[in-house]
Write an enzyme that holds these catalytic residues in place. Structure first.
Site, PDB file in Angstrom:
ATOM      1  N   GLY A  31       0.806  -1.216   0.000  1.00  0.00           N
ATOM      2  CA  GLY A  31       0.000   0.000   0.000  1.00  0.00           C
ATOM      3  C   GLY A  31       0.840   1.267   0.000  1.00  0.00           C
ATOM      4  O   GLY A  31       2.016   1.248  -0.350  1.00  0.00           O
ATOM      5  N   HIS A  34       2.317   4.834  -4.904  1.00  0.00           N
ATOM      6  CA  HIS A  34       2.962   5.947  -5.600  1.00  0.00           C
ATOM      7  C   HIS A  34       3.103   5.570  -7.071  1.00  0.00           C
ATOM      8  O   HIS A  34       2.654   4.498  -7.496  1.00  0.00           O
ATOM      9  CB  HIS A  34       4.315   6.282  -4.954  1.00  0.00           C
ATOM     10  CG  HIS A  34       5.213   5.097  -4.766  1.00  0.00           C
ATOM     11  ND1 HIS A  34       5.807   4.421  -5.815  1.00  0.00           N
ATOM     12  CD2 HIS A  34       5.607   4.436  -3.631  1.00  0.00           C
ATOM     13  CE1 HIS A  34       6.547   3.434  -5.350  1.00  0.00           C
ATOM     14  NE2 HIS A  34       6.429   3.407  -4.034  1.00  0.00           N
ATOM     15  N   HIS A  37       4.296   2.043  -8.062  1.00  0.00           N
ATOM     16  CA  HIS A  37       3.267   0.998  -8.056  1.00  0.00           C
ATOM     17  C   HIS A  37       2.386   1.096  -9.300  1.00  0.00           C
ATOM     18  O   HIS A  37       2.022   0.077  -9.899  1.00  0.00           O
ATOM     19  CB  HIS A  37       2.372   1.127  -6.814  1.00  0.00           C
ATOM     20  CG  HIS A  37       3.078   0.904  -5.514  1.00  0.00           C
ATOM     21  ND1 HIS A  37       3.172   1.883  -4.553  1.00  0.00           N
ATOM     22  CD2 HIS A  37       3.718  -0.183  -5.014  1.00  0.00           C
ATOM     23  CE1 HIS A  37       3.831   1.408  -3.511  1.00  0.00           C
ATOM     24  NE2 HIS A  37       4.176   0.162  -3.757  1.00  0.00           N
ATOM     25  N   GLN A 155      15.135  -8.441  -3.610  1.00  0.00           N
ATOM     26  CA  GLN A 155      13.846  -9.110  -3.445  1.00  0.00           C
ATOM     27  C   GLN A 155      13.372  -9.718  -4.764  1.00  0.00           C
ATOM     28  O   GLN A 155      12.861 -10.839  -4.789  1.00  0.00           O
ATOM     29  CB  GLN A 155      12.809  -8.116  -2.925  1.00  0.00           C
ATOM     30  CG  GLN A 155      11.398  -8.676  -2.843  1.00  0.00           C
ATOM     31  CD  GLN A 155      10.413  -7.663  -2.323  1.00  0.00           C
ATOM     32  OE1 GLN A 155      10.269  -7.498  -1.118  1.00  0.00           O
ATOM     33  NE2 GLN A 155       9.731  -6.958  -3.212  1.00  0.00           N
ATOM     34  N   MET A 186      11.288   6.252  -5.823  1.00  0.00           N
ATOM     35  CA  MET A 186       9.960   6.294  -5.213  1.00  0.00           C
ATOM     36  C   MET A 186       9.799   5.130  -4.231  1.00  0.00           C
ATOM     37  O   MET A 186      10.147   3.994  -4.535  1.00  0.00           O
ATOM     38  CB  MET A 186       8.883   6.230  -6.291  1.00  0.00           C
ATOM     39  CG  MET A 186       8.788   7.504  -7.087  1.00  0.00           C
ATOM     40  SD  MET A 186       7.431   7.473  -8.277  1.00  0.00           S
ATOM     41  CE  MET A 186       7.569   9.142  -8.930  1.00  0.00           C
ATOM     42  N   SER A 187       9.277   5.453  -3.068  1.00  0.00           N
ATOM     43  CA  SER A 187       9.089   4.462  -2.010  1.00  0.00           C
ATOM     44  C   SER A 187       7.972   4.926  -1.102  1.00  0.00           C
ATOM     45  O   SER A 187       7.798   6.134  -0.881  1.00  0.00           O
ATOM     46  CB  SER A 187      10.382   4.302  -1.202  1.00  0.00           C
ATOM     47  OG  SER A 187      10.154   3.563  -0.019  1.00  0.00           O
ATOM     48  N   SER A 188       7.223   3.978  -0.561  1.00  0.00           N
ATOM     49  CA  SER A 188       6.178   4.343   0.399  1.00  0.00           C
ATOM     50  C   SER A 188       6.772   5.033   1.621  1.00  0.00           C
ATOM     51  O   SER A 188       6.128   5.883   2.248  1.00  0.00           O
ATOM     52  CB  SER A 188       5.410   3.090   0.826  1.00  0.00           C
ATOM     53  OG  SER A 188       4.794   2.494  -0.299  1.00  0.00           O
ATOM     54  N   ARG A 189       8.011   4.689   1.964  1.00  0.00           N
ATOM     55  CA  ARG A 189       8.654   5.309   3.128  1.00  0.00           C
ATOM     56  C   ARG A 189       8.959   6.786   2.907  1.00  0.00           C
ATOM     57  O   ARG A 189       9.163   7.525   3.875  1.00  0.00           O
ATOM     58  CB  ARG A 189       9.936   4.550   3.492  1.00  0.00           C
ATOM     59  CG  ARG A 189       9.679   3.218   4.184  1.00  0.00           C
ATOM     60  CD  ARG A 189      10.975   2.585   4.666  1.00  0.00           C
ATOM     61  NE  ARG A 189      10.713   1.408   5.497  1.00  0.00           N
ATOM     62  CZ  ARG A 189      10.505   0.200   5.035  1.00  0.00           C
ATOM     63  NH1 ARG A 189      10.544  -0.011   3.727  1.00  0.00           N
ATOM     64  NH2 ARG A 189      10.269  -0.823   5.840  1.00  0.00           N
TER      65      ARG A 189
END
Length: 282
Positions: A31, A34, A37, A155, A186-189
């Protein structure tokens, strides 16, 4: 837009589509969506009859409880972002109990040593958690293709190894890193960074690009020392590691070989928030 919270309901919906040989593309996420994704979603929508995105903050891949607690959870916003892109995306947003059925622990996986490098060294058990959730999601969704971003390159390699070793009939597709205007991956963090830190974090990609230039005419050791020296000039950053590895094995490079592909991997803290990035060095 169809949103499923239970794997039984999702499976019941997808089962007839699978029987009709509809191709299913799958984008697993935690989730806080950004543009990175969305680039995965666009690839899946283009290449498949049906696209499923999961939104699930997986507890077993966090070795830091505080990081798990603070991970952004923005389901309502995420659904709106997906609707704006394409209303036909199928969303699977389960609770922990639906995935783990009261037994929230990881399986143990052997990825032929890929798990012992970089992130594996610094986040014990992380890739057991990744393998556990990815394998379960693949069993639930039964996709033909699954899309992962190259920002998490280790990963990506590990998921490919998981599929190979467990004979899972899924094509794993890596998609290029999406970057903000200043080059920050870009990263959710990134959502947790202050505006100032987000601007300063542009230096990460700038130094990676300099490292790529230096690696062309210097050894891996000299390139690593350059990166470490550069970050010592920026006291707001704490460099956890910068490593140069063979893309296939993820083993650190001692001497360069002309027939191999190399990549630089970095993990760094700013404002106590951990960011990762990588760059092809060929």
């Amino acid at each position: 837009m169809l949103i499923f919270n239970k794997k039984s309901d999702l499976s019941a919906f997808l089962s007839p589509l699978i029987k009709q040989n509809k191709s299913i593309g799958f984008v697993p996420t935690m989730g806080a969506l950004h543009q990175g994704h969305l680039s995965l979603l666009k690839n899946s929508l283009y290449e498949n009859d049906v696209t499923v995105m999961s939104i699930f903050v997986n507890p077993t891949q966090f070795n830091n409880a505080e990081d798990l607690d603070k991970y952004p959870r923005t389901l309502e916003r995420d659904v709106q972002i997906m609707q704006d892109l394409n209303n036909n995306i199928i969303v699977y947003a389960p609770e922990v109990a639906d995935i783990y059925e009261g037994n929230t622990i990881s399986e143990n996986f052997d990825y032929d040593g890929l798990e012992n490098q970089m992130e594996g060294k610094h986040r014990p058990g992380h890739f057991d958690g990744v393998g556990t959730i990815v394998k379960r999601l693949f069993e639930i969704v039964q996709p033909n293709k699954a899309y992962f971003g190259e920002k998490d390159f280790q990963q990506l390699q590990i998921v490919k190894k998981l599929v190979l070793k467990h004979n899972i009939p899924v094509e794993v597709i890596g998609c290029p890193i999406q970057r903000e205007a200043n080059g920050l991956a870009m990263s959710s963090r990134n959502e947790r960074l202050s505006e100032s830190a987000r601007e300063k974090a542009a230096i990460i990609y700038q130094i990676l690009n300099l490292a790529k230039e230096i690696f062309q005419t210097n050894s891996a050791e000299e390139t690593i020392k350059f990166v470490e020296k550069e970050f010592k000039k920026h006291l707001e950053f704490e460099l956890e590691y910068f490593e140069i590895a063979d893309e296939a094995t993820l083993l650190p490079v001692s001497e360069k070989e002309s027939n191999k592909k190399y990549r630089g991997f970095i993990a760094i803290f700013i404002e106590n928030i951990r960011l990762i990035d990588n760059i092809s060095l060929n």
